[in-house]
Design a protein around this motif. Structure first.
Motif, PDB file in Angstrom:
ATOM      1  N   LEU A 208      -8.843  -0.957  -9.769  1.00  0.00           N
ATOM      2  CA  LEU A 208      -8.940   0.450 -10.179  1.00  0.00           C
ATOM      3  C   LEU A 208     -10.046   0.668 -11.208  1.00  0.00           C
ATOM      4  O   LEU A 208     -10.083   0.032 -12.256  1.00  0.00           O
ATOM      5  CB  LEU A 208      -7.594   0.885 -10.770  1.00  0.00           C
ATOM      6  CG  LEU A 208      -7.299   2.380 -10.778  1.00  0.00           C
ATOM      7  CD1 LEU A 208      -7.106   2.879  -9.342  1.00  0.00           C
ATOM      8  CD2 LEU A 208      -6.038   2.670 -11.588  1.00  0.00           C
TER       9      LEU A 208
ATOM     10  N   TYR B 185       1.105   5.539   5.661  1.00  0.00           N
ATOM     11  CA  TYR B 185       0.673   5.911   4.311  1.00  0.00           C
ATOM     12  C   TYR B 185       0.897   7.401   4.058  1.00  0.00           C
ATOM     13  O   TYR B 185       1.380   7.819   3.023  1.00  0.00           O
ATOM     14  CB  TYR B 185      -0.808   5.561   4.215  1.00  0.00           C
ATOM     15  CG  TYR B 185      -1.462   5.674   2.872  1.00  0.00           C
ATOM     16  CD1 TYR B 185      -1.754   4.523   2.132  1.00  0.00           C
ATOM     17  CD2 TYR B 185      -1.833   6.900   2.359  1.00  0.00           C
ATOM     18  CE1 TYR B 185      -2.392   4.609   0.918  1.00  0.00           C
ATOM     19  CE2 TYR B 185      -2.465   6.995   1.130  1.00  0.00           C
ATOM     20  CZ  TYR B 185      -2.741   5.850   0.416  1.00  0.00           C
ATOM     21  OH  TYR B 185      -3.366   5.947  -0.792  1.00  0.00           O
TER      22      TYR B 185
ATOM     23  N   GLU C 102      -3.038  -2.910  -8.695  1.00  0.00           N
ATOM     24  CA  GLU C 102      -4.297  -2.161  -8.663  1.00  0.00           C
ATOM     25  C   GLU C 102      -5.346  -2.742  -9.607  1.00  0.00           C
ATOM     26  O   GLU C 102      -5.897  -2.037 -10.459  1.00  0.00           O
ATOM     27  CB  GLU C 102      -4.050  -0.677  -8.970  1.00  0.00           C
ATOM     28  CG  GLU C 102      -3.108  -0.056  -7.947  1.00  0.00           C
ATOM     29  CD  GLU C 102      -3.453   1.368  -7.565  1.00  0.00           C
ATOM     30  OE1 GLU C 102      -4.619   1.767  -7.692  1.00  0.00           O
ATOM     31  OE2 GLU C 102      -2.536   2.064  -7.116  1.00  0.00           O
TER      32      GLU C 102
ATOM     33  N   CYS D 239       4.020  -0.891   3.570  1.00  0.00           N
ATOM     34  CA  CYS D 239       3.575   0.425   3.147  1.00  0.00           C
ATOM     35  C   CYS D 239       4.773   1.187   2.602  1.00  0.00           C
ATOM     36  O   CYS D 239       5.831   1.216   3.233  1.00  0.00           O
ATOM     37  CB  CYS D 239       2.959   1.169   4.324  1.00  0.00           C
ATOM     38  SG  CYS D 239       2.312   2.789   3.840  1.00  0.00           S
TER      39      CYS D 239
ATOM     40  N   VAL E 135       0.852  -1.188   0.000  1.00  0.00           N
ATOM     41  CA  VAL E 135       0.000   0.000   0.000  1.00  0.00           C
ATOM     42  C   VAL E 135       0.886   1.237   0.000  1.00  0.00           C
ATOM     43  O   VAL E 135       2.082   1.170   0.267  1.00  0.00           O
ATOM     44  CB  VAL E 135      -0.977   0.020   1.207  1.00  0.00           C
ATOM     45  CG1 VAL E 135      -1.869  -1.205   1.207  1.00  0.00           C
ATOM     46  CG2 VAL E 135      -0.224   0.114   2.529  1.00  0.00           C
TER      47      VAL E 135
ATOM     48  N   GLU F   9      -2.986  -2.463  -3.748  1.00  0.00           N
ATOM     49  CA  GLU F   9      -4.422  -2.206  -3.658  1.00  0.00           C
ATOM     50  C   GLU F   9      -4.643  -0.956  -2.813  1.00  0.00           C
ATOM     51  O   GLU F   9      -4.010  -0.782  -1.775  1.00  0.00           O
ATOM     52  CB  GLU F   9      -5.100  -3.443  -3.028  1.00  0.00           C
ATOM     53  CG  GLU F   9      -6.536  -3.312  -2.652  1.00  0.00           C
ATOM     54  CD  GLU F   9      -7.434  -2.975  -3.834  1.00  0.00           C
ATOM     55  OE1 GLU F   9      -7.500  -3.771  -4.777  1.00  0.00           O
ATOM     56  OE2 GLU F   9      -8.048  -1.882  -3.811  1.00  0.00           O
ATOM     57  N   GLN F  10      -5.537  -0.090  -3.276  1.00  0.00           N
ATOM     58  CA  GLN F  10      -5.826   1.146  -2.536  1.00  0.00           C
ATOM     59  C   GLN F  10      -6.856   0.949  -1.430  1.00  0.00           C
ATOM     60  O   GLN F  10      -6.901   1.731  -0.489  1.00  0.00           O
ATOM     61  CB  GLN F  10      -6.356   2.231  -3.501  1.00  0.00           C
ATOM     62  CG  GLN F  10      -5.343   2.738  -4.501  1.00  0.00           C
ATOM     63  CD  GLN F  10      -4.220   3.537  -3.867  1.00  0.00           C
ATOM     64  OE1 GLN F  10      -4.233   3.835  -2.681  1.00  0.00           O
ATOM     65  NE2 GLN F  10      -3.225   3.866  -4.670  1.00  0.00           N
ATOM     66  N   ASP F  11      -7.696  -0.066  -1.570  1.00  0.00           N
ATOM     67  CA  ASP F  11      -8.793  -0.277  -0.620  1.00  0.00           C
ATOM     68  C   ASP F  11      -8.256  -1.019   0.614  1.00  0.00           C
ATOM     69  O   ASP F  11      -8.072  -2.237   0.596  1.00  0.00           O
ATOM     70  CB  ASP F  11      -9.888  -1.089  -1.332  1.00  0.00           C
ATOM     71  CG  ASP F  11     -11.052  -1.426  -0.411  1.00  0.00           C
ATOM     72  OD1 ASP F  11     -10.942  -1.248   0.821  1.00  0.00           O
ATOM     73  OD2 ASP F  11     -12.076  -1.894  -0.929  1.00  0.00           O
TER      74      ASP F  11
ATOM     75  N   ALA G 195       0.573   5.881  -0.998  1.00  0.00           N
ATOM     76  CA  ALA G 195      -0.098   6.937  -1.759  1.00  0.00           C
ATOM     77  C   ALA G 195       0.310   6.890  -3.233  1.00  0.00           C
ATOM     78  O   ALA G 195       1.278   6.226  -3.598  1.00  0.00           O
ATOM     79  CB  ALA G 195       0.260   8.291  -1.160  1.00  0.00           C
ATOM     80  N   ASN G 196      -0.407   7.608  -4.049  1.00  0.00           N
ATOM     81  CA  ASN G 196      -0.047   7.768  -5.458  1.00  0.00           C
ATOM     82  C   ASN G 196       1.361   8.318  -5.548  1.00  0.00           C
ATOM     83  O   ASN G 196       1.696   9.268  -4.847  1.00  0.00           O
ATOM     84  CB  ASN G 196      -0.986   8.779  -6.134  1.00  0.00           C
ATOM     85  CG  ASN G 196      -2.147   8.080  -6.767  1.00  0.00           C
ATOM     86  OD1 ASN G 196      -2.100   6.867  -6.997  1.00  0.00           O
ATOM     87  ND2 ASN G 196      -3.200   8.831  -7.044  1.00  0.00           N
TER      88      ASN G 196
END
Ligand SMILES: Nc1ncnc2c1ncn2[C@@H]1O[C@H](COP(=O)(O)OP(=O)(O)O)[C@@H](O)[C@H]1O
Ligand SMILES: [Mg+2]
Length: 242
Positions: free
Chosen positions: A162, A229, A159, A205, A35, A190-192, A37-38
């Motif tokens: 997405l 994160y 992802e 992370c 995980v 995965e973002q979720d 951030a962008n």
């Protein structure tokens, strides 16, 4: 046993160091979630492991073999497959042709083109449709199918949820139990976070190209992950004064 060992890995985009000294072991059969951030460097790391982006420093060892500059398709032959962010199907090939390409460069095993049509039965009626005419969910199923028919030892999922509706995401993730059954090692981005905590054995992370948190999923709290994160360090001041 470690399926994958990454040592001091650095990966650049021109002058930008997107991955900055990553050390990571992935154990056989585990589901490891990444995980962050962008822009944290997750996709760059995944692409470097798969051989679609060259590392500038460090080493990647897969099942005891140091990969060096081995090209992506040869890594697929060894059992290392990436489902890339954005799917990257061959747009003018049909679903079946996209799957066949995966099968041809991969290994023989549990997964066949027909098995993919059984698991993702939404693809059956789209079998002869060009990839660029598919819905997002159909494209993602095809992209995952293309990786699985190569019968990977380790599959990298970048992802995969997405842009998909929750019901379609459930469908995509419904293959995880089968991957566990076939003892396939999984590294997923995965973002979720809710889903990550549900499906993974271990979480790392990333923040600005580095690993800032690593642990067994059962030992981590949602708050700890969110702090890592965003690069928040609630104990940093306390720590600095002792
Ligand atoms: N093709 C590219 N060319 C230049 N910079 C890139 C490219 N792809 C990614 N980057 C940069 O590398 C860093 C990491 O990106 P990426 O690995 O895509 O992160 P993530 O997948 O975590 O969102 C970001 O700063 C991003 O802007
Ligand atoms: Mg990414």
């Amino acid at each position: 046993m470690n399926k994958l060992e990454i040592r001091d890995l650095e990966v650049c985009h021109g002058l930008l160091k997107a991955v900055r000294g990553i050390n990571l072991n992935v154990q056989a059969g585990e589901v490891l979630a990444i995980v962050g951030a962008n822009g944290a460097g997750k996709s760059t790391l995944m692409r470097a492991i798969a051989g679609s982006h060259r590392a500038s420093q460090g080493s990647i060892t897969f099942m005891g073999q140091t990969l060096g500059d081995l090209p992506a398709h040869k890594r697929v032959g060894l059992g290392l497959c990436l489902v890339p962010e954005g799917r990257r199907l061959f747009p003018k090939l049909t679903v079946q042709e996209n799957l066949t390409v995966g099968a041809q460069i991969g290994r023989i095993g549990y997964w066949t083109v027909e098995k993919i049509f059984e698991v993702f039965d939404n693809l059956v009626k789209r079998r002869h449709a060009n990839a660029d005419t598919l819905s997002g969910g159909e494209q993602q199923a095809t992209a995952i199918g293309r990786a699985l028919v190569a019968n990977p030892e380790l599959v990298l999922l970048d992802e995969v949820s997405l842009g998909l509706s929750p019901a379609i995401v459930d469908r995509v993730y419904s293959i995880l139990p089968q991957l566990r059954e076939t003892e396939t090692t999984v590294v997923l981005v995965e973002q979720d976070l809710g889903r990550v905590m549900k499906v993974s054995d271990r979480i790392i992370c990333m923040l600005e190209g580095r690993i800032v948190l690593e642990g067994a999923t059962k030992d981590l709290t949602r708050d700890q992950i969110i702090e890592a994160y965003f690069g928040l360090k609630p104990n940093a001041v306390e720590g600095a004064e002792t």
